[in-house]
Design an enzyme around this catalytic site. Structure first.
Site, mmCIF file in Angstrom:
data_model
loop_
_atom_site.group_PDB
_atom_site.id
_atom_site.type_symbol
_atom_site.label_atom_id
_atom_site.label_comp_id
_atom_site.label_asym_id
_atom_site.label_seq_id
_atom_site.Cartn_x
_atom_site.Cartn_y
_atom_site.Cartn_z
ATOM 1 N N GLU A 1 10.497 13.948 29.981
ATOM 2 C CA GLU A 1 11.279 14.938 29.233
ATOM 3 C C GLU A 1 11.133 14.791 27.734
ATOM 4 O O GLU A 1 11.028 15.788 27.019
ATOM 5 C CB GLU A 1 12.765 14.858 29.628
ATOM 6 C CG GLU A 1 13.083 15.354 31.036
ATOM 7 C CD GLU A 1 12.692 14.383 32.138
ATOM 8 O OE1 GLU A 1 12.359 13.211 31.814
ATOM 9 O OE2 GLU A 1 12.714 14.766 33.317
ATOM 10 N N HIS B 1 24.036 13.318 38.195
ATOM 11 C CA HIS B 1 23.416 14.648 38.316
ATOM 12 C C HIS B 1 24.422 15.783 38.113
ATOM 13 O O HIS B 1 24.121 16.925 38.418
ATOM 14 C CB HIS B 1 22.775 14.821 39.702
ATOM 15 C CG HIS B 1 21.407 14.210 39.806
ATOM 16 N ND1 HIS B 1 21.208 12.850 39.822
ATOM 17 C CD2 HIS B 1 20.179 14.774 39.905
ATOM 18 C CE1 HIS B 1 19.906 12.606 39.935
ATOM 19 N NE2 HIS B 1 19.259 13.765 39.987
#
Ligand code: TPP
Ligand code: MG
Lengths: 330, 332
Positions: free
Chosen positions: A58, A127
């Protein structure tokens, strides 16, 4: 006209902008295989140069988005789940948010970073983030968090055409929400403009992202009890439409802010402070926040689900406010 | 290349190295007197690394650098006035007074930033290379970073991405033996930082960073390779910084072990001047270049001193394309 889901609105917005402008391209993890349904057939249609699967990296590919944007491209970066923005915090905060500023306006960074907020379904703490408020504390990032398919399409298209970096937070609890969508290829909803989702007179509920549909349900219930609710959806968190919020509260004299984020320094906190600073004289009671408490999100459904804002908590806050008495926190 | 053009080019290399050295010497002295606010990281000693690299590029090639930012734009051909004005925090500065010493980035010469978060420029350069590739412009993106930066995740992520996508990027690692006070051997388990490139199946060069011709030759080859679509190249320039990590801090943080004498004996400007004279360049001509540069640097300082400071409202521009609101209490 047929109704379309929030997810498909994302797909449509991207498809139309990819078609319109060859500088627009997409990159992210596993976008070719179309995990969530927002890139259906894109690889076939636009080719693998413009629809790029990235390594799981990322900080690398989000930073590369900045570089590509600075040399004339308009990347749409799909970061999948918003929790995965954290490894890229460095590039988002130090490069993307600040490059235009530290170089005195020499840089232009037209890029969109999309990520979904994947909470409420036993995905456990790592998450389930709703991290827009963390980024609201960083000047230089525009932040959108639409709650309907209609807003999603018009705002994402506007974000892709915007010359500033935009973080698009997609609330997965809204994924299946449906709207009729205009097929005008230039259908745009300007960033920074809030929307009154429902008019009312007694209380303003300013709700963020997935809290908007819940606020609307709560409003329907409260109407039955004779409490008239106005639901304000800021839609864009940066720049925040403070005017639409303040005007609503000036009219109703009461405000509840509803936000799926954790309470401390949430969007709800900023909105509450804005109300107190600007329309204190019109307030008939405290500004209440209905948020997620400051604990992590557990895996086990029975103890996860009650942590988020829900209809009951909003109704309780509303009833509390309608009591003339000073109240304790919702 | 004709002999004339080679001569011009050689003189230009000397000119740019002189420009950096004299700019840095002056900056350090006025910083000592308090005329430059903030930290000042100078590039003296490393001139051949920057100039050799940039002379190997096309004018329109991109460049990303780091906190030790002064040498990079000068090497790429930037004018001195806006750079010096930036150091003084003036409105006429290359970044309008918003960046300062760690961010001397001149987009008009292809710069895309000089970023002071160690390692953070590498993904940006990879992305610029991606943009160049997608637009078919034939440009390359060169990234300068230090030995210290090779331990940052961002640098590795950027290099991996560039390698797997075969992007036209050149990663110039300026190994000056220290990251602040930390000797490279305490931070990195390999002797040559170019070994880092092996993990990305990336072509690499190790060059004498004091020899501007050697650096130029390596980066020329790297640029040709990258431009032809074969992928990125890693170039390690072995070099040395003369001043402390940042100047005028009161004590030298760098635990030098006497090696500074050897390095200074191979000063990149002296080495190059000797080479030019051996090749028959008239020493008087080089003296003239040096005094012309002295004038240029003095002119840049005068320009900077004569320039205005930015106004308060300019702290609120360039956050976005449109200005953000300035609070009323600052308007007075
Ligand atoms: C992410 C980050 N960590 C730490 C620092 C503080 N810092 C500034 S420069 C520097 C040393 C960098 O060493 P190197 O990359 O070798 O470049 P050099 O200064 O030697 O040119 C450090 C630790 C920083 N700016 N950014
Ligand atoms: Mg170093």
């Amino acid at each position: 006209m047929a109704k379309t889901t929030f997810l498909d609105a994302i797909r449509q917005a991207q498809e139309e902008e990819l078609e319109r402008d060859e500088k627009v391209f997409m990159m992210g993890e596993d976008i070719v295989c179309n995990v969530f349904g927002t890139t259906t057939d894109f690889a076939e249609k636009f080719g693998l140069e413009r629809v790029r699967d990235t390594p799981i990296s990322e900080n690398g590919f989000i930073g590369a988005g900045a570089g590509a944007a600075m040399v004339g491209m308009r990347p749409i970066i799909d970061a999948t789940i918003s929790s995965f923005l954290f490894p890229a915090m460095d590039q988002i905060v130090s490069i993307i948010a600040k490059s235009r500023y530290i170089y005195g306006g020499q840089a232009k960074l037209p890029l969109v970073i999309r990520s979904c907020m994947f909470y409420g379904n036993s995905n456990a703490a790592q998450h389930s983030d709703r991290p827009y408020a963390m980024f609201m504390n960083v000047p230089g990032l525009k932040i959108i968090a639409p709650s309907s398919a209609y807003d999603m399409k018009g705002m994402l298209k506007a974000a892709i055409r915007d010359d500033d970096p935009v973080l698009c937070f997609e609330d997965s609890t809204c994924w299946m929400n449906k709207s009729e969508l205009p097929d005008d290829p230039d259908f745009l909803i300007p960033l920074g403009k809030g929307d009154i989702k429902k008019e009312g007179n007694d209380i303003s509920i300013i709700a963020v992202a997935g809290a908007v549909p819940i606020a609307l349900k709560a409003a329907a219930k409260l109407e039955e009890e004779g409490i008239s609710i106005e639901v304000v959806d800021p839609r864009t968190l940066v720049p925040l439409d403070r005017e639409i919020i303040c005007n609503s509260v000036r009219k109703t004299g009461r405000a509840i802010t509803v936000d799926p984020a954790h309470q401390t320094c949430s969007a709800a906190s900023e909105i509450s402070a804005t109300i107190v600073e600007n329309v204190f004289d019109a307030l008939k009671g405290p500004v209440l926040r209905v948020t997620t408490p400051d604990t992590h999100l557990p895996f086990s459904p029975d103890i996860e689900k009650p942590l988020y804002p829900n209809v009951d908590r909003i109704c309780a806050a509303a009833r509390q406010l309608m009591d003339a008495r000073q109240t304790v926190s919702a | 290349m004709s002999q004339n053009r080679k001569n011009d080019r050689d003189l230009e290399k000397y000119r740019r190295m002189q420009r950096i050295r004299q700019f840095e010497d002056l900056a350090e002295s006025i910083h000592a007197q308090g005329e430059i606010p903030g930290a000042l990281h100078t590039y003296a000693g490393m001139e051949a690394s920057g100039v050799g690299s940039c002379m190997a590029l096309r004018d329109d090639d991109y460049m990303v650098g780091n906190h030790r930012s002064h040498g990079h734009p000068i090497a790429k051909g930037a004018k001195l006035r806006p750079l010096m004005a930036e150091l003084l925090g003036k409105k006429t500065g290359v970044c309008s007074g918003k960046g300062g010493s760690m961010h001397l980035s001149d987009f008009s010469v292809g710069s895309l930033g000089e970023t002071s978060i160690v390692g953070s420029g590498v993904p940006v350069a990879a992305g610029a290379a991606l943009g160049a590739k997608m637009q078919g412009t034939g440009q390359v993106a060169l990234c300068f970073f230090g030995d210290g930066a090779t331990s940052e995740g961002a640098a590795h992520e950027g290099m991996n991405l560039a390698a797997v996508w075969k992007l036209p990027a050149i990663f110039v690692c300026e190994n000056n033996l220290y990251g602040m006070s930390t000797p490279v051997a305490n931070a990195v388990p390999v002797k040559d930082l170019a070994d880092r490139a092996k993990a990305y199946a990336m072509k690499s060069f190790i060059v004498d960073g004091q020899d501007v011709d050697a650096v130029e030759a390596a980066v020329l080859e790297a640029a040709e390779y990258a431009r032809s679509g074969q992928g990125p190249v890693f170039v390690e320039t072995k070099t040395y910084r003369y001043a402390d990590h940042a100047v005028n801090m009161g004590r030298d943080l760098t635990p030098r072990g006497g090696e500074e004498h050897e390095w200074k004996a191979r000063d990149p400007l002296t080495l190059y001047r000797d080479r030019l004279e051996e090749a028959g360049v008239d020493g008087a001509m080089l003296d003239t270049i040096e005094s012309e540069i002295a004038d240029e640097v003095a002119d840049a300082l005068k320009f900077a001193r004569d320039s205005e400071y930015p106004q308060q409202h300019e702290a609120f521009t360039d956050v976005f394309v449109d200005p953000v609101p300035m609070p009323a209490y600052l308007r007075a």
